[in-house]
Every structure is written in C-alpha cells, then in structure tokens.
Design an enzyme around this catalytic site. Structure first.
Site, PDB file in Angstrom:
ATOM      1  N   HIS A 163      -8.282  33.078  19.531  1.00  0.00           N
ATOM      2  CA  HIS A 163      -7.258  33.990  20.030  1.00  0.00           C
ATOM      3  C   HIS A 163      -5.935  33.229  20.078  1.00  0.00           C
ATOM      4  CE1 HIS A 163      -9.964  37.152  22.233  1.00  0.00           C
ATOM      5  NE2 HIS A 163     -10.375  36.884  21.006  1.00  0.00           N
ATOM      6  N   TYR A 169      -4.288  40.804  30.775  1.00  0.00           N
ATOM      7  CA  TYR A 169      -4.129  40.479  32.188  1.00  0.00           C
ATOM      8  C   TYR A 169      -3.162  41.501  32.768  1.00  0.00           C
ATOM      9  CZ  TYR A 169      -6.286  35.861  31.505  1.00  0.00           C
ATOM     10  OH  TYR A 169      -7.159  34.833  31.231  1.00  0.00           O
ATOM     11  N   PRO A 198     -10.635  31.747  38.479  1.00  0.00           N
ATOM     12  CA  PRO A 198     -10.835  31.919  37.036  1.00  0.00           C
ATOM     13  C   PRO A 198      -9.635  32.488  36.297  1.00  0.00           C
ATOM     14  CG  PRO A 198     -11.924  33.675  38.248  1.00  0.00           C
ATOM     15  CD  PRO A 198     -11.414  32.713  39.273  1.00  0.00           C
ATOM     16  N   LYS A 255      -9.485  27.733  33.457  1.00  0.00           N
ATOM     17  CA  LYS A 255      -9.454  26.269  33.452  1.00  0.00           C
ATOM     18  C   LYS A 255     -10.792  25.607  33.772  1.00  0.00           C
ATOM     19  CE  LYS A 255      -6.279  26.401  31.829  1.00  0.00           C
ATOM     20  NZ  LYS A 255      -5.799  25.803  30.585  1.00  0.00           N
ATOM     21  N   TYR A 257      -2.013  27.462  29.393  1.00  0.00           N
ATOM     22  CA  TYR A 257      -3.219  28.239  29.119  1.00  0.00           C
ATOM     23  C   TYR A 257      -4.038  27.614  27.994  1.00  0.00           C
ATOM     24  CZ  TYR A 257      -6.059  32.532  28.903  1.00  0.00           C
ATOM     25  OH  TYR A 257      -7.092  33.438  28.949  1.00  0.00           O
TER      26      TYR A 257
END
Length: 394
Positions: A75, A204, A293, A297, A385
């Site tokens: 991704h 998100y 979460p 990480k 990220y």
C-alpha cells in the site's frame, strides 16, 4: 526437574522471539524458544497486518519470509476522512516508501516453518513461570510443560518476548507491571467479516460519532473497527447494528457487507517498561512496550527491538564485547518513544474523547486540516507511518 543448557533462552514465540532466534541462528548462536500457546493457536489467531517497509526488508533479506512480498499487498498510502471528505496521504510521492498488508499470523507461520526447518528447539505448550539469577552469568528460566513437568533452561542470556503480560518483566524491572502507563477513555470494537475490500487502501475516519478504521486482511476477509466504550459488550449489538455503526462513521464510502464471524473489544493502552535490561536478561516487543493500534507500530516496533538486540548479542556471545548490550536500552528507547508519540498523536487526532467540548471538536478538525493542507504535515505522517530505516540494516 529437567535442565536444558543453551546460549539464549527466549520466552515467547511471537514475531519478536521467533525473528530473534532466526537471526541468531544465522550467526551460529543456538537458542531455545518456549511459548505457552499451541502451534495452532499461534498460527490461527488473526491479528494486525500492516508491516513497515523496513520490517518487510528484514523478513525478506534474512530468509524469514518470501511470501510477504508475493502474497502481501503493498500500500502506497492511506486515506484520512473527516468533515465528510477523504484526503489521501501519498506515501510513495512524499517519502518514497510504502507499507505491506500481511497479517501477523501469516508472518508467524513463515517464521515457525523456517525455524523448525533449521532444527530450532521450539517448544509449544511450555509456560514460563519466572527468571532466576538475572544478574548472574547464567540466568535461568523456570517453566512447566503441557503435562505439568518442570523445566529449567540455563542460558548465557534470557530474552523476554512474551507479550504484554510478560513473566520475564519482573526480573528486569522488579515488578510485573513496572513501567510508564497510559490508558485511554475509549476502545475499538473490531469485527472480522467475509467480504471483499471496501476500498483499495485503509481509511482512517474521524466523524462526529467517533472514529472508524476500514482495514483489510485478504481478498475475502476484512477487518473493521469503530470507536466504543472500553466496557462495551461485544455481543450487545446485532450484525445490522454493527454495520450501521460502521457505515455512519464513513460517509462517502459504501461498505461491502458480509457475514461477521468474529467480534471483540480492544482496549487502548500505552506502556513502556521502566527498564529494558538487567544483567543478562532483556525485554523486547510487547513485553517492553505496547502502543495503541492507530499508528500500526506494534509488530514493527518489536522487529526494531530485535535488530538492535541481535547485534548486541552477537557482540557479547561471539566477541565478549558488552558495549552494544550496554547501549541497547538507550538505542531501543529512542525509537520506542518516537513510536509512542506518533501512536498517541494519531489516536488523539482521530478519536472523539467522551468529554470533548465544541471547542475540542473544532480544534481537532483544525489539526486534521493542518496536516492534509501542509506538505510538511503530510510528509511527517507518511514518514512515521511507513517507518524510518531499521537500525543495523545495510
């Protein structure tokens, strides 16, 4: 009591413990790995599935997993959704890196197979009880096998990779709970469902009704979450109500529904152990730290711990050089606290606190706009990220 002698005793056959044994094996350092779970439990419990690029590189280059690139899906971005609109964070264009969707239980299948293929002494159904003589040159793990027989593992070094309820932690910190701790006033209600993906990349979503994450596990199984009370009953809502909760928090995307076959409530906690090393005993992975979460990480941070500790153990056990081991806590904590900050930041930016005022809500939307309207803001999110390069990787 049966006594076993080895170079490194590893408590916990999760990603951290198995990868550490794998890398030590490359260096000719033998280890014994124990875990209280069965092999089936380890390989079939579906967990999070976002791997940083550095994690994928070490799994692939070390021979731990080739499937991560052939079966996993790369991704190159995520979508932040708020105020009814979606905004893509393009990792590839911002930082030239990506992440892979490859569930943790698949990583564990790969690691178990490769370790057993190399003759690893890997013992399932063996429960570690405590560590003795941590400060000595020969610490010992006291354990019990599935039949109730007592077992003692005497080693040059002991590693606690046994999760958030670590039995090794007390030997390092002096307490099973010794550490810096934060609990959040919300949780995630998670579902696993039989359905195709609802989007190409993870969504998100910050909504007035609370947070939602539209994630994936495979072409036919999807993982989705919505913000809930920590004391919520996983069985209280019907499937129709669950889909309604999810859909109303992701306006603009029509979710692809399917049979829900697992549901759970995941509490949010942040934790860092007061100490990571005492004598010849160290903590890595969830035994050393846990993160919410939201920032993906957890497993990636465990892999980073392994890279640092494995280098230190090679120097100690092959060259009698203690310098890297002495530096292990400081080196590992540098990355741990950066990951804690990123996870905290993502969590607080995307979730609606139970006591949030109108001011808090408008300020939060201002923060989200500041991120997506600024190249620097988008770059920081993408960089954190996807993860910075792992310590020790060439």
């Amino acid at each position: 009591m049966t006594t076993i002698r080895t170079r490194v005793a590893i408590v916990g056959a999760g990603p951290a413990g198995l990868l550490l044994s794998h890398l030590l094996g490359h260096a000719g350092i033998e280890s014994v790995v124990i875990d209280q779970r069965t092999r089936e439990q380890i390989e079939t419990t579906i967990r999070a599935g976002i791997l940083e690029q550095g994690t994928v590189e070490i799994l692939d280059s070390s021979g731990a997993s080739s499937r991560v690139r052939t079966v996993g899906n790369r991704h190159d971005g995520i979508e932040l959704r708020f105020a009814g609109a979606g905004h893509r964070i393009d990792f590839a264009s911002l930082v030239g890196r990506g992440v892979w969707l490859y569930p943790q239980h698949e990583v564990l299948k790969d690691l178990i197979a490769v370790r057993l293929g190399k003759g690893q002494d890997l013992r399932f159904g063996v429960t570690g009880e405590r560590v003795e003589d941590a400060a000595s040159a020969r610490p010992r793990v006291i354990a019990t096998d599935a039949e109730g027989r007592r077992l003692e593992i005497e080693a040059d070094f002991v590693v606690g990779a046994d999760g958030s309820r670590s039995v090794v932690r007390e030997a390092v910190t002096g307490s099973p709970t010794g550490g810096y701790f934060r609990e959040y006033p919300f949780a995630w209600f998670g579902i696993l469902c039989e359905a195709p993906p609802s989007a190409d990349e993870l969504i998100y979503s910050n909504s007035p009704n609370g947070f939602a994450l539209i994630s994936q596990r495979s072409a036919t199984v999807q993982r989705m979450y919505f913000q809930c009370d920590p004391d919520a009953d996983p069985e209280a809502l019907t499937e129709e109500q669950l889909w309604q909760q999810l859909q109303e928090r992701v306006p603009g995307t029509t979710l692809k529904e399917g049979r829900i076959f697992q549901r759970d409530v995941l509490r949010f906690r942040s934790f860092v152990a007061h100490e990571l090393l005492r004598g010849r005993v160290a903590l890595i992975g969830d035994a050393a730290h846990t993160v919410p979460p939201t920032g993906a990480k957890g497993m990636n941070l465990a892999v980073a711990d392994v890279i640092v500790l494995e280098r230190a153990l090679r120097a100690l056990l092959l060259d009698s050089d203690e310098r890297l081991l002495e530096a292990f806590p400081e080196t590992a904590l540098h990355r741990i606290w950066k990951a804690q900050h990123f996870s905290w930041w993502m969590t607080n930016m995307l979730h609606v606190a139970p006591d949030a005022s109108d001011f808090d809500r408008q300020r939060q939307l201002g923060e989200l706009r500041s991120v997506i309207e600024s190249e620097a803001g988008r770059t920081y999110l993408a960089e954190a990220y996807t993860g910075s390069p792992l310590e020790g990787l060439s």
